[in-house]
Design a protein around this motif. Structure first.
Motif, short mmCIF file in Angstrom:
data_model
loop_
_atom_site.label_atom_id
_atom_site.label_comp_id
_atom_site.label_asym_id
_atom_site.label_seq_id
_atom_site.Cartn_x
_atom_site.Cartn_y
_atom_site.Cartn_z
N HIS A 39 3.57 -11.05 -9.65
CA HIS A 39 3.53 -10.23 -10.89
C HIS A 39 3.68 -8.67 -10.59
O HIS A 39 4.09 -8.00 -11.43
N LEU A 40 3.24 -8.29 -9.49
CA LEU A 40 3.23 -7.13 -9.09
C LEU A 40 4.43 -6.46 -8.78
O LEU A 40 5.39 -7.27 -8.07
N PRO A 41 4.86 -5.08 -8.83
CA PRO A 41 6.24 -4.65 -8.54
C PRO A 41 6.16 -4.61 -7.15
O PRO A 41 5.71 -4.15 -6.36
N GLY A 42 7.49 -4.97 -6.55
CA GLY A 42 7.93 -4.97 -5.27
C GLY A 42 8.00 -3.92 -4.45
O GLY A 42 7.93 -3.76 -3.07
N ASP A 43 8.28 -2.71 -5.01
CA ASP A 43 8.15 -1.32 -4.52
C ASP A 43 6.72 -0.63 -4.55
O ASP A 43 7.00 0.78 -4.29
N ALA A 44 6.06 -1.19 -4.95
CA ALA A 44 4.67 -0.44 -5.47
C ALA A 44 3.94 -0.25 -3.98
O ALA A 44 4.13 -0.81 -2.91
N VAL A 45 3.30 0.91 -3.95
CA VAL A 45 2.35 1.33 -2.84
C VAL A 45 0.97 0.70 -3.10
O VAL A 45 0.56 0.68 -4.37
N ILE A 46 0.35 0.07 -2.01
CA ILE A 46 -0.89 -0.54 -2.34
C ILE A 46 -2.12 0.15 -1.58
O ILE A 46 -1.74 0.74 -0.30
N VAL A 47 -3.32 0.26 -2.23
CA VAL A 47 -4.36 1.08 -1.75
C VAL A 47 -5.64 0.17 -2.04
O VAL A 47 -5.45 -0.46 -3.26
N ALA A 48 -6.60 0.08 -1.35
CA ALA A 48 -7.73 -0.68 -1.83
C ALA A 48 -9.17 -0.06 -1.26
O ALA A 48 -9.31 0.84 -0.54
N SER A 49 -10.03 -0.42 -1.82
CA SER A 49 -11.30 -0.17 -1.51
C SER A 49 -11.47 -0.33 0.10
O SER A 49 -11.18 -1.56 0.55
N ASP A 50 -12.33 0.35 0.70
CA ASP A 50 -12.87 -0.30 2.15
C ASP A 50 -13.74 -1.34 2.23
O ASP A 50 -13.96 -1.79 3.51
N LEU A 51 -14.30 -1.85 1.30
CA LEU A 51 -15.03 -2.82 1.39
C LEU A 51 -14.10 -4.26 1.57
O LEU A 51 -13.08 -4.43 0.97
N GLN A 52 -14.64 -5.13 2.51
CA GLN A 52 -13.75 -6.06 2.91
C GLN A 52 -13.25 -7.04 1.78
O GLN A 52 -12.21 -7.38 2.03
N ARG A 65 4.42 -4.88 1.23
CA ARG A 65 4.63 -3.58 0.30
C ARG A 65 3.73 -2.47 1.23
O ARG A 65 2.78 -2.78 2.03
N ALA A 66 4.34 -1.34 0.84
CA ALA A 66 3.48 0.14 1.73
C ALA A 66 2.07 -0.27 1.34
O ALA A 66 1.66 -0.22 0.33
N ARG A 67 1.47 -0.14 2.46
CA ARG A 67 -0.20 -0.11 2.35
C ARG A 67 -0.76 1.16 2.98
O ARG A 67 -0.67 1.35 4.00
N LEU A 68 -1.65 1.85 2.00
CA LEU A 68 -2.22 3.13 2.36
C LEU A 68 -3.46 2.62 3.03
O LEU A 68 -3.91 1.65 2.81
N PRO A 69 -4.15 3.65 3.72
CA PRO A 69 -5.53 3.29 4.30
C PRO A 69 -6.61 3.06 3.12
O PRO A 69 -6.56 3.65 2.25
N ASP A 70 -7.30 2.06 3.63
CA ASP A 70 -8.34 1.65 2.46
C ASP A 70 -9.31 3.02 2.31
O ASP A 70 -9.68 3.85 3.13
N LEU A 71 -9.71 3.23 0.90
CA LEU A 71 -10.68 4.37 0.55
C LEU A 71 -11.92 3.84 0.18
O LEU A 71 -12.21 3.44 -0.88
N PRO A 72 -12.84 4.68 0.80
CA PRO A 72 -14.36 4.75 0.40
C PRO A 72 -14.58 4.69 -1.20
O PRO A 72 -15.56 4.43 -1.76
#
Length: 192
Positions: A39-52, A65-72
């Motif tokens: 469902h997500l766009p294929g060219d999106a950049v991904i970022v997540a919370s740093d919680l596992q 997909r491009a993955r940015l470092p996790d962000l607290p």
């Protein structure tokens, strides 16, 4: 226009308040994870919370997909002393505060925790940075229910109390966009 695709992390099966406690996600529903990824766009950049629970979910839906470092700063609300307690124990410990905390979200804090306004400001700063750095792109943010609700409030112009009324299921997708005129809220709690 910059489009944000908020994904709530996979379930933890916890029956208590889970804020900054770092509990794992159950990633066994590979069919739903696959539908979310599709469902997500294929060219999106991904970022997540740093919680596992969020970081592992981002890895599962990432598919290269491009993955940015996790962000607290994308962490769930810090529930302080309530973290790990169920709602009955919280109500017994702090009967007035525990009711008002949900009915009057704003500056009220759980003991040794954060307020709604604290979380909103923390998350808004990260979102503003990301939307400037990746202007005109799709950004997938894998985070937590409270985090997503603060941004629903922002994008819709609603009150915090109204934003808290939204259901945000695990692995659901909530969309919003920002352009030169401001924010717009799209689908909330979409399960692909």
């Amino acid at each position: 226009m910059t489009r944000l695709w908020w994904v709530r992390h996979a379930p933890t099966h916890e029956k208590s308040f889970v804020g900054w406690r770092d509990v794992p996600a159950d990633l066994s529903d590979t069919a739903l994870i696959g539908r979310v990824a599709d469902h997500l766009p294929g060219d999106a950049v991904i970022v997540a919370s740093d919680l596992q629970r969020a970081s592992a979910t981002a890895d599962a839906i990432g598919r290269g997909r491009a993955r940015l470092p996790d962000l607290p700063h994308l962490r769930e609300m810090d529930f302080g002393l309530w973290d790990g307690m169920d709602w009955r124990a919280v109500a017994a410990r702090d009967p007035d505060l525990s009711r008002r905390f949900w009915e009057e979200p704003g500056d009220l804090r759980a003991p040794e925790g954060e307020s709604w306004n604290d979380v909103s400001a923390r998350v808004a700063g990260v979102v503003d940075d990301l939307t400037m750095r990746f202007a005109g792109r799709d950004i997938v943010l894998v985070a937590h229910m409270g985090v997503i609700m603060t941004q629903i409030q922002r994008a819709s112009g609603s009150t915090a109390y109204q934003a808290l009324g939204h259901q945000i299921d695990n692995l659901s997708v909530t969309r919003m966009a920002r352009d030169s005129t401001g924010w717009t809220l799209g689908a909330v709690n979409h399960l692909p």
